[in-house]
Design a protein around this motif. Structure first.
Motif, PDB file in Angstrom:
ATOM      1  N   PRO A   1       0.802  -1.235   0.000  1.00  0.00           N
ATOM      2  CA  PRO A   1       0.000   0.000   0.000  1.00  0.00           C
ATOM      3  C   PRO A   1       0.830   1.278   0.000  1.00  0.00           C
ATOM      4  O   PRO A   1       0.427   2.276  -0.596  1.00  0.00           O
ATOM      5  N   ASP A   2       1.995   1.244   0.643  1.00  0.00           N
ATOM      6  CA  ASP A   2       2.833   2.447   0.726  1.00  0.00           C
ATOM      7  C   ASP A   2       3.419   2.846  -0.618  1.00  0.00           C
ATOM      8  O   ASP A   2       3.830   3.999  -0.801  1.00  0.00           O
ATOM      9  N   GLU A   3       3.483   1.896  -1.556  1.00  0.00           N
ATOM     10  CA  GLU A   3       4.050   2.189  -2.878  1.00  0.00           C
ATOM     11  C   GLU A   3       3.011   2.732  -3.854  1.00  0.00           C
ATOM     12  O   GLU A   3       3.353   3.124  -4.958  1.00  0.00           O
ATOM     13  N   LEU A   4       1.743   2.725  -3.440  1.00  0.00           N
ATOM     14  CA  LEU A   4       0.679   3.184  -4.330  1.00  0.00           C
ATOM     15  C   LEU A   4       0.157   4.558  -3.912  1.00  0.00           C
ATOM     16  O   LEU A   4       0.317   4.973  -2.768  1.00  0.00           O
ATOM     17  N   ASN A   5      -0.502   5.224  -4.831  1.00  0.00           N
ATOM     18  CA  ASN A   5      -1.035   6.569  -4.612  1.00  0.00           C
ATOM     19  C   ASN A   5      -2.399   6.483  -3.907  1.00  0.00           C
ATOM     20  O   ASN A   5      -3.412   6.919  -4.435  1.00  0.00           O
ATOM     21  N   LEU A   6      -2.402   5.905  -2.710  1.00  0.00           N
ATOM     22  CA  LEU A   6      -3.644   5.675  -1.969  1.00  0.00           C
ATOM     23  C   LEU A   6      -4.040   6.818  -1.031  1.00  0.00           C
ATOM     24  O   LEU A   6      -5.227   7.143  -0.938  1.00  0.00           O
ATOM     25  N   PRO A   7      -3.098   7.447  -0.306  1.00  0.00           N
ATOM     26  CA  PRO A   7      -3.498   8.536   0.601  1.00  0.00           C
ATOM     27  C   PRO A   7      -4.245   9.670  -0.113  1.00  0.00           C
ATOM     28  O   PRO A   7      -5.244  10.178   0.392  1.00  0.00           O
ATOM     29  N   SER A   8      -3.761  10.044  -1.304  1.00  0.00           N
ATOM     30  CA  SER A   8      -4.431  11.125  -2.028  1.00  0.00           C
ATOM     31  C   SER A   8      -5.789  10.679  -2.565  1.00  0.00           C
ATOM     32  O   SER A   8      -6.697  11.498  -2.728  1.00  0.00           O
ATOM     33  N   LEU A   9      -5.949   9.371  -2.823  1.00  0.00           N
ATOM     34  CA  LEU A   9      -7.262   8.849  -3.235  1.00  0.00           C
ATOM     35  C   LEU A   9      -8.264   9.038  -2.109  1.00  0.00           C
ATOM     36  O   LEU A   9      -9.367   9.557  -2.319  1.00  0.00           O
ATOM     37  N   VAL A  10      -7.881   8.635  -0.912  1.00  0.00           N
ATOM     38  CA  VAL A  10      -8.764   8.788   0.255  1.00  0.00           C
ATOM     39  C   VAL A  10      -9.083  10.257   0.482  1.00  0.00           C
ATOM     40  O   VAL A  10     -10.231  10.627   0.736  1.00  0.00           O
TER      41      VAL A  10
END
Length: 201
Positions: free
Chosen positions: A122-131
């Motif tokens: 998860p840390d390698e993907l652009n997930l925080p900005s998605l949330v």
């Protein structure tokens, strides 16, 4: 080891073209010969286009798309529906969906899919900005347009859990996308049908 058949400059061009996805050494040689034969009509404009775009390419800070402006042309388009956010693994998938032209929505590029075997968590993907984008309030539906691979489906499940507390509808592409298929290799008709028949995830 095969002998060089041309000067070092031409051999370098062949070697560089051979690194392009879809081109092997033989295809790179054919492409190089074609470029040489069409120097004025093709090689010169192509070199000029490369030089022109090289210093302008950037990644959109909003969605992750590749463009020559930041925010990108899609994010700056006021005619797009801000309530629908399409999540894709890669820019190639975004471009494939745009070619299909089925939805006039906004996008979010993850930069890959979860793949423990390849060390992608998860840390390698652009997930925080998605949330963050989903929590901003404008988004009412998140369409997970991820490939029907094991990694794609694992990522879809992870995102579904991640957005469980958010007040949004999470959908996915219909099963018109073949199992094991990558979006960038599908035709526009298949992509359009899959988008129209999307279902809850």
């Amino acid at each position: 080891m095969p002998r060089a058949v041309a000067g070092p400059e031409i051999e370098r061009l062949i070697q560089l073209l051979a690194r392009v996805p879809g081109l092997g050494p033989r295809s790179a040689r054919r492409a190089t010969l074609h470029l040489i034969k069409k120097r004025e009509q093709l090689m010169s404009p192509l070199a000029s286009a490369f030089e022109d775009v090289l210093g302008k390419i950037c990644t959109c800070r909003v969605c992750g798309n590749v463009d020559v402006r930041d925010p990108c042309s899609i994010c700056c388009d006021d005619t797009r529906d801000p309530s629908l956010l399409i999540v894709v693994a890669d820019v190639a998938d975004l471009w494939a969906l745009e070619r299909a032209g089925a939805l006039n929505a906004r996008y979010h590029v993850l930069g890959g899919t979860l793949s423990p075997l390849d060390g992608i968590g998860p840390d390698e993907l652009n997930l925080p900005s998605l949330v963050q984008r989903v929590q901003s309030g404008a988004v009412t539906e998140v369409l997970l347009a991820l490939g029907a691979t094991v990694d794609g489906q694992t990522t879809a499940h992870y995102i579904t859990e991640l957005l469980r507390e958010a007040n949004v509808k999470v959908t996915r592409l219909a099963h018109g996308v073949p199992v094991g298929g990558e979006l960038d290799y599908l035709d526009e008709g298949t992509l359009s049908a899959a988008i129209r028949a999307r279902s809850s995830f």
